[in-house]
Design a protein around this motif. Structure first.
Motif, PDB file in Angstrom:
ATOM      1  N   ALA A  40      10.758 -22.219   2.458  1.00  0.00           N
ATOM      2  CA  ALA A  40       9.692 -23.126   1.823  1.00  0.00           C
ATOM      3  C   ALA A  40      10.579 -23.582   0.426  1.00  0.00           C
ATOM      4  O   ALA A  40      10.510 -24.858   0.279  1.00  0.00           O
ATOM      5  CB  ALA A  40       8.417 -22.498   1.521  1.00  0.00           C
ATOM      6  N   LEU A  41      11.055 -22.627  -0.288  1.00  0.00           N
ATOM      7  CA  LEU A  41      11.790 -23.027  -1.353  1.00  0.00           C
ATOM      8  C   LEU A  41      13.077 -23.917  -1.147  1.00  0.00           C
ATOM      9  O   LEU A  41      13.323 -25.092  -1.985  1.00  0.00           O
ATOM     10  CB  LEU A  41      12.181 -21.848  -2.377  1.00  0.00           C
ATOM     11  N   ALA A  42      13.659 -23.595  -0.070  1.00  0.00           N
ATOM     12  CA  ALA A  42      15.046 -24.413   0.385  1.00  0.00           C
ATOM     13  C   ALA A  42      14.379 -25.774   0.637  1.00  0.00           C
ATOM     14  O   ALA A  42      15.136 -26.931   0.622  1.00  0.00           O
ATOM     15  CB  ALA A  42      15.729 -23.557   1.180  1.00  0.00           C
ATOM     16  N   ARG A  43      13.403 -25.904   1.603  1.00  0.00           N
ATOM     17  CA  ARG A  43      12.966 -27.090   1.873  1.00  0.00           C
ATOM     18  C   ARG A  43      12.601 -28.253   0.680  1.00  0.00           C
ATOM     19  O   ARG A  43      12.780 -29.257   0.645  1.00  0.00           O
ATOM     20  CB  ARG A  43      11.693 -27.068   2.658  1.00  0.00           C
ATOM     21  N   HIS A  44      11.841 -27.417  -0.385  1.00  0.00           N
ATOM     22  CA  HIS A  44      11.741 -28.095  -1.532  1.00  0.00           C
ATOM     23  C   HIS A  44      12.713 -28.287  -2.655  1.00  0.00           C
ATOM     24  O   HIS A  44      12.460 -28.823  -3.720  1.00  0.00           O
ATOM     25  CB  HIS A  44      10.258 -27.563  -2.092  1.00  0.00           C
ATOM     26  N   LYS A  45      13.860 -27.571  -2.332  1.00  0.00           N
ATOM     27  CA  LYS A  45      14.977 -27.837  -3.219  1.00  0.00           C
ATOM     28  C   LYS A  45      14.720 -26.956  -4.514  1.00  0.00           C
ATOM     29  O   LYS A  45      15.055 -27.642  -5.500  1.00  0.00           O
ATOM     30  CB  LYS A  45      15.678 -29.033  -3.471  1.00  0.00           C
ATOM     31  N   GLN A  46      13.818 -25.701  -4.335  1.00  0.00           N
ATOM     32  CA  GLN A  46      13.243 -25.294  -5.835  1.00  0.00           C
ATOM     33  C   GLN A  46      13.892 -23.723  -5.688  1.00  0.00           C
ATOM     34  O   GLN A  46      12.930 -23.002  -6.483  1.00  0.00           O
ATOM     35  CB  GLN A  46      11.855 -25.302  -5.901  1.00  0.00           C
ATOM     36  N   SER A  47      14.540 -23.341  -4.910  1.00  0.00           N
ATOM     37  CA  SER A  47      14.877 -21.896  -4.850  1.00  0.00           C
ATOM     38  C   SER A  47      15.861 -21.467  -6.239  1.00  0.00           C
ATOM     39  O   SER A  47      15.610 -20.158  -6.455  1.00  0.00           O
ATOM     40  CB  SER A  47      15.789 -21.304  -3.728  1.00  0.00           C
ATOM     41  N   GLY A  48      16.328 -22.109  -7.022  1.00  0.00           N
ATOM     42  CA  GLY A  48      17.255 -21.661  -7.791  1.00  0.00           C
ATOM     43  C   GLY A  48      18.468 -20.919  -7.310  1.00  0.00           C
ATOM     44  O   GLY A  48      18.849 -20.986  -6.100  1.00  0.00           O
ATOM     45  N   THR A  49      19.199 -20.599  -8.350  1.00  0.00           N
ATOM     46  CA  THR A  49      20.263 -19.848  -7.785  1.00  0.00           C
ATOM     47  C   THR A  49      19.996 -18.512  -7.179  1.00  0.00           C
ATOM     48  O   THR A  49      19.008 -18.046  -7.302  1.00  0.00           O
ATOM     49  CB  THR A  49      21.235 -19.241  -9.269  1.00  0.00           C
ATOM     50  N   LYS A  91      22.203 -26.248  -7.963  1.00  0.00           N
ATOM     51  CA  LYS A  91      22.088 -24.883  -8.024  1.00  0.00           C
ATOM     52  C   LYS A  91      20.893 -24.263  -7.405  1.00  0.00           C
ATOM     53  O   LYS A  91      19.988 -23.879  -7.965  1.00  0.00           O
ATOM     54  CB  LYS A  91      22.149 -24.534  -9.407  1.00  0.00           C
ATOM     55  N   THR A  92      20.681 -24.987  -6.039  1.00  0.00           N
ATOM     56  CA  THR A  92      19.653 -24.477  -5.240  1.00  0.00           C
ATOM     57  C   THR A  92      19.987 -24.412  -3.926  1.00  0.00           C
ATOM     58  O   THR A  92      20.958 -25.355  -3.510  1.00  0.00           O
ATOM     59  CB  THR A  92      18.445 -25.349  -5.646  1.00  0.00           C
ATOM     60  N   TYR A  93      19.172 -23.572  -3.024  1.00  0.00           N
ATOM     61  CA  TYR A  93      19.510 -23.642  -1.634  1.00  0.00           C
ATOM     62  C   TYR A  93      18.672 -24.977  -1.228  1.00  0.00           C
ATOM     63  O   TYR A  93      17.523 -25.123  -1.539  1.00  0.00           O
ATOM     64  CB  TYR A  93      18.913 -22.245  -0.781  1.00  0.00           C
ATOM     65  N   GLU A  94      19.252 -25.555  -0.015  1.00  0.00           N
ATOM     66  CA  GLU A  94      18.468 -26.743   0.501  1.00  0.00           C
ATOM     67  C   GLU A  94      18.604 -26.562   2.184  1.00  0.00           C
ATOM     68  O   GLU A  94      19.460 -25.949   2.629  1.00  0.00           O
ATOM     69  CB  GLU A  94      19.298 -27.961   0.242  1.00  0.00           C
ATOM     70  N   SER A  95      17.376 -27.075   2.498  1.00  0.00           N
ATOM     71  CA  SER A  95      17.474 -27.085   4.110  1.00  0.00           C
ATOM     72  C   SER A  95      16.947 -28.440   4.652  1.00  0.00           C
ATOM     73  O   SER A  95      16.312 -29.231   3.924  1.00  0.00           O
ATOM     74  CB  SER A  95      16.730 -25.892   4.622  1.00  0.00           C
ATOM     75  N   PHE A 120      23.969 -23.931  -0.029  1.00  0.00           N
ATOM     76  CA  PHE A 120      23.686 -23.780  -1.423  1.00  0.00           C
ATOM     77  C   PHE A 120      24.371 -25.274  -1.770  1.00  0.00           C
ATOM     78  O   PHE A 120      25.385 -25.399  -1.708  1.00  0.00           O
ATOM     79  CB  PHE A 120      24.197 -22.686  -1.951  1.00  0.00           C
ATOM     80  N   ASN A 121      23.382 -25.865  -2.689  1.00  0.00           N
ATOM     81  CA  ASN A 121      24.029 -26.875  -3.514  1.00  0.00           C
ATOM     82  C   ASN A 121      24.391 -26.560  -4.848  1.00  0.00           C
ATOM     83  O   ASN A 121      23.543 -26.293  -5.785  1.00  0.00           O
ATOM     84  CB  ASN A 121      22.898 -28.074  -3.708  1.00  0.00           C
ATOM     85  N   ARG A 122      25.810 -26.606  -5.029  1.00  0.00           N
ATOM     86  CA  ARG A 122      26.237 -26.130  -6.390  1.00  0.00           C
ATOM     87  C   ARG A 122      25.986 -26.997  -7.511  1.00  0.00           C
ATOM     88  O   ARG A 122      25.766 -26.639  -8.602  1.00  0.00           O
ATOM     89  CB  ARG A 122      27.850 -26.048  -6.174  1.00  0.00           C
ATOM     90  N   PHE A 123      25.738 -28.295  -6.996  1.00  0.00           N
ATOM     91  CA  PHE A 123      25.298 -29.251  -8.304  1.00  0.00           C
ATOM     92  C   PHE A 123      24.056 -29.129  -8.674  1.00  0.00           C
ATOM     93  O   PHE A 123      23.811 -28.927  -9.888  1.00  0.00           O
ATOM     94  CB  PHE A 123      25.754 -30.783  -7.882  1.00  0.00           C
TER      95      PHE A 123
END
Length: 101
Positions: A52-61, A97-101, A92-95
């Protein structure tokens, strides 16, 4: 279509059950071993939260996520790799700094 979905879900759950029925981390404490264990249910909930965090791009590092989940960074890496191994598109999007799906 429903049968295929059910088979995939069952396969996923069986594999995760076999891999992580109980993950045990040991930390030395006053010359004794203190064990902290995570049950399959806890692990599955963390996986769903990670997705869920990855879907919303809010997981952090990974470090921030490990603190949030109260696990090691290595456990986060294993969770992510497990998702990838089962075909879940997570990166993981380094720019950002979060996981994405």
């Amino acid at each position: 279509m429903q049968i295929i979905h059910n088979k995939i879900l069952i396969r996923f759950l069986v594999i995760w059950l076999l891999i992580v029925v109980e993950i045990t981390f040991s930390y030395p404490f006053n010359h004794h071993q203190t064990q902290i264990s995570m049950t399959f249910i806890d692990y599955a909930q963390k996986i769903e939260t990670l997705k869920a965090l990855a879907r919303h791009k809010q997981s952090g590092t990974p470090e921030q996520l490990a603190k949030k989940f109260q696990v090691s960074e290595r456990t986060i890496q294993r969770m992510v790799q497990g998702l990838r191994d089962h075909g879940y598109p997570i990166t993981f999007n380094r720019f950002r700094k979060t996981y994405e799906s």
